[in-house]
Design a protein around this motif. Structure first.
Motif, PDB file in Angstrom:
ATOM      1  N   TYR A  16       1.045  -1.181  -0.094  1.00 50.70           N
ATOM      2  CA  TYR A  16      -0.040   0.002   0.164  1.00 50.70           C
ATOM      3  C   TYR A  16       0.699   1.076  -0.098  1.00 50.70           C
ATOM      4  O   TYR A  16       1.945   1.471   0.736  1.00 50.70           O
ATOM      5  CB  TYR A  16      -0.968   0.041   1.345  1.00 50.70           C
TER       6      TYR A  16
ATOM      7  N   ASN B  47      -1.791  -2.302 -12.695  1.00 54.31           N
ATOM      8  CA  ASN B  47      -2.816  -2.330 -13.583  1.00 54.31           C
ATOM      9  C   ASN B  47      -3.167  -1.477 -14.496  1.00 54.31           C
ATOM     10  O   ASN B  47      -3.527  -1.386 -15.722  1.00 54.31           O
ATOM     11  CB  ASN B  47      -4.066  -2.814 -12.811  1.00 54.31           C
TER      12      ASN B  47
ATOM     13  N   SER C 267      -3.305   4.179  -1.981  1.00 52.92           N
ATOM     14  CA  SER C 267      -3.342   3.540  -3.196  1.00 52.92           C
ATOM     15  C   SER C 267      -2.628   2.002  -3.199  1.00 52.92           C
ATOM     16  O   SER C 267      -2.098   1.778  -2.006  1.00 52.92           O
ATOM     17  CB  SER C 267      -2.939   3.933  -4.622  1.00 52.92           C
ATOM     18  N   HIS C 268      -2.302   1.356  -4.058  1.00 54.31           N
ATOM     19  CA  HIS C 268      -1.529   0.060  -4.041  1.00 54.31           C
ATOM     20  C   HIS C 268      -0.463  -0.157  -5.330  1.00 54.31           C
ATOM     21  O   HIS C 268      -0.966   0.199  -6.193  1.00 54.31           O
ATOM     22  CB  HIS C 268      -2.504  -1.053  -3.916  1.00 54.31           C
TER      23      HIS C 268
ATOM     24  N   ASP D 217      -6.888  -6.288 -13.937  1.00 52.70           N
ATOM     25  CA  ASP D 217      -7.869  -6.225 -13.070  1.00 52.70           C
ATOM     26  C   ASP D 217      -8.363  -4.797 -13.070  1.00 52.70           C
ATOM     27  O   ASP D 217      -7.814  -3.884 -12.685  1.00 52.70           O
ATOM     28  CB  ASP D 217      -7.289  -6.342 -11.879  1.00 52.70           C
TER      29      ASP D 217
ATOM     30  N   ASP E 185      -0.334  -2.816  -6.949  1.00 54.95           N
ATOM     31  CA  ASP E 185      -1.105  -3.350  -7.825  1.00 54.95           C
ATOM     32  C   ASP E 185      -1.986  -2.538  -8.699  1.00 54.95           C
ATOM     33  O   ASP E 185      -2.210  -2.701 -10.184  1.00 54.95           O
ATOM     34  CB  ASP E 185      -2.116  -4.525  -7.276  1.00 54.95           C
ATOM     35  N   GLY E 186      -2.599  -1.479  -7.887  1.00 55.10           N
ATOM     36  CA  GLY E 186      -3.131  -0.399  -8.995  1.00 55.10           C
ATOM     37  C   GLY E 186      -2.307   0.430 -10.021  1.00 55.10           C
ATOM     38  O   GLY E 186      -2.619   0.519 -11.124  1.00 55.10           O
TER      39      GLY E 186
ATOM     40  N   ASP F 222     -11.259  -0.522  -6.399  1.00 52.90           N
ATOM     41  CA  ASP F 222     -10.514  -0.688  -5.133  1.00 52.90           C
ATOM     42  C   ASP F 222      -9.120  -0.221  -5.557  1.00 52.90           C
ATOM     43  O   ASP F 222      -8.846   0.071  -6.583  1.00 52.90           O
ATOM     44  CB  ASP F 222     -10.612  -1.728  -4.244  1.00 52.90           C
ATOM     45  N   GLU F 223      -8.149  -0.035  -4.369  1.00 47.73           N
ATOM     46  CA  GLU F 223      -6.996   0.510  -4.629  1.00 47.73           C
ATOM     47  C   GLU F 223      -6.034  -0.576  -5.370  1.00 47.73           C
ATOM     48  O   GLU F 223      -5.008  -0.021  -6.044  1.00 47.73           O
ATOM     49  CB  GLU F 223      -6.192   0.449  -3.237  1.00 47.73           C
ATOM     50  N   THR F 224      -6.307  -1.801  -5.624  1.00 49.37           N
ATOM     51  CA  THR F 224      -5.502  -2.646  -6.461  1.00 49.37           C
ATOM     52  C   THR F 224      -5.701  -2.602  -8.031  1.00 49.37           C
ATOM     53  O   THR F 224      -4.973  -3.321  -8.564  1.00 49.37           O
ATOM     54  CB  THR F 224      -5.565  -3.902  -5.976  1.00 49.37           C
ATOM     55  N   GLN F 225      -6.960  -1.918  -8.170  1.00 48.48           N
ATOM     56  CA  GLN F 225      -7.190  -1.780  -9.630  1.00 48.48           C
ATOM     57  C   GLN F 225      -6.984  -0.544 -10.314  1.00 48.48           C
ATOM     58  O   GLN F 225      -6.641   0.390  -9.830  1.00 48.48           O
ATOM     59  CB  GLN F 225      -8.952  -2.180  -9.766  1.00 48.48           C
TER      60      GLN F 225
END
Length: 344
Positions: A180, A334, A327-328, A286, A330-331, A253-256
């Protein structure tokens, strides 16, 4: 391969976040980003307004795409030096006073250096102020307390502080072991990091997209006119890469990566939104599609300014917008993958 670029994007985001840049005070951060583009092998130009415009490659110059992200942030400005030497401030952009309360800050004088302080509720000691809980937080009920021994207006003026000086808030950036990314001003410095990463990818992997791609790093988005100029001839599509909204009633969400179908200005171009969704689905990215209830982007502003272009908006999911944001990685990944898939 993608992990190396994501690591670069996160590290660049950290560096950019460390440079204060409320709307109107962005030259230092623009200089940094200009130099980073040059290190990557590009030839960026500084626009008259102080933004950055750079061509990053592509074949078709008559059907070009412009990606926009902004390096200006929220902040404040000195509105008055009070009789007790403390500062009344006015917001630059949309940071709520209750969100900035108790945050460390710097006052940037025009000619006498910088001074540290804290934005506090007036009469902030809860053991003294009987009305503490019930006071509505606004910029009339808070003040900047300088970390200097000042007791009068004259004391503060002797430091060289004056009305019109910028007040910059501490971003408090951290990246957790779980990936994160937490900081003020991820909106939109995270996206600037992503655009630098995409530019790095094109250069290092020797990729030439079908369409010419420009990147425009704007400096007045938070006050409404960042994307109103500097769109080169031949650009037919403008995509804002800005934060993706995360909150109740939204899917992201934060991973997208978020694809915005409509914001408070209206729908984004149907073909652009459809193309982004198609690219995400075909490449197993994602993503979420959302409607943002309170939002405007540089792409919106381009249309308002009269440019005849298609427009779109994407971004890594960001929670607690205009506050202490999250955020993350992964976001980030992506969003980067969607740019690759959509643009080539």
């Amino acid at each position: 391969m993608s992990k190396d670029y994501v690591d670069y994007m996160v590290e660049e985001t950290r560096k950019i976040l460390a440079i204060d840049s409320p709307s109107g005070y962005t030259r230092e951060v623009a200089d940094y980003v200009m130099e980073e583009y040059k290190k990557l092998g590009y030839e960026p130009q500084l626009t008259v307004k102080g933004g950055i415009l750079v061509a990053i490659g592509g074949r078709d110059k008559e059907n070009a795409v412009q990606l926009e992200a902004h390096i200006d942030t929220l902040g404040a400005m000195v509105a008055e030096i009070k009789s007790n030497g403390r500062l009344r401030v006015t917001a630059v952009g949309g940071m709520n006073a209750n969100n900035a309360e108790a945050e460390n800050c710097k006052v940037i004088t025009r000619f006498n250096g910088n001074y540290e302080g804290t934005l506090q509720l007036i009469n902030a000691s809860i053991h003294v102020n009987d009305e503490y809980d019930g006071i509505k937080r606004s910029y009339d009920s808070v003040e900047v307390i300088l970390d200097e021994n000042v007791k009068t207006k004259k004391d503060t003026e002797k430091l060289g502080i004056m009305t019109g000086d910028f007040v910059c808030f501490d971003p408090r950036t951290t990246v957790t072991k779980s990936g994160y990314i937490k900081s003020r001003f991820l909106d939109d410095k995270l996206s600037v990091g992503i655009l630098l990463g995409y530019a790095k990818y094109l250069k290092e992997e020797n990729v030439t997209p079908e369409r010419m791609i420009y990147q425009h790093i704007t400096v007045f988005e938070e006050v409404g006119h960042g994307g109103a100029a500097s769109i080169p001839e031949g650009v037919t599509e403008v995509i804002s890469v800005d934060m993706g909204c995360v909150g109740e009633g939204l899917a992201c969400d934060e991973t997208q990566v978020s694809i915005c179908a409509k914001d408070s200005h209206g729908p984004y171009h149907y073909d652009v939104v459809s193309g982004l969704i198609k690219a995400a689905k075909e490449n197993n990215i994602d993503f979420a599609v959302d409607v943002y209830p309170h939002y405007g982007s540089d792409a919106d502003v381009a249309l308002t300014a009269g440019y005849d272009v298609r427009h779109g908006l994407i971004g890594a999911g960001v929670y607690a917008s205009h506050g202490y944001e999250r955020s993350h990685v992964d976001g980030v990944k992506n969003t980067f993958e969607l740019l690759k898939a959509y643009l080539g």
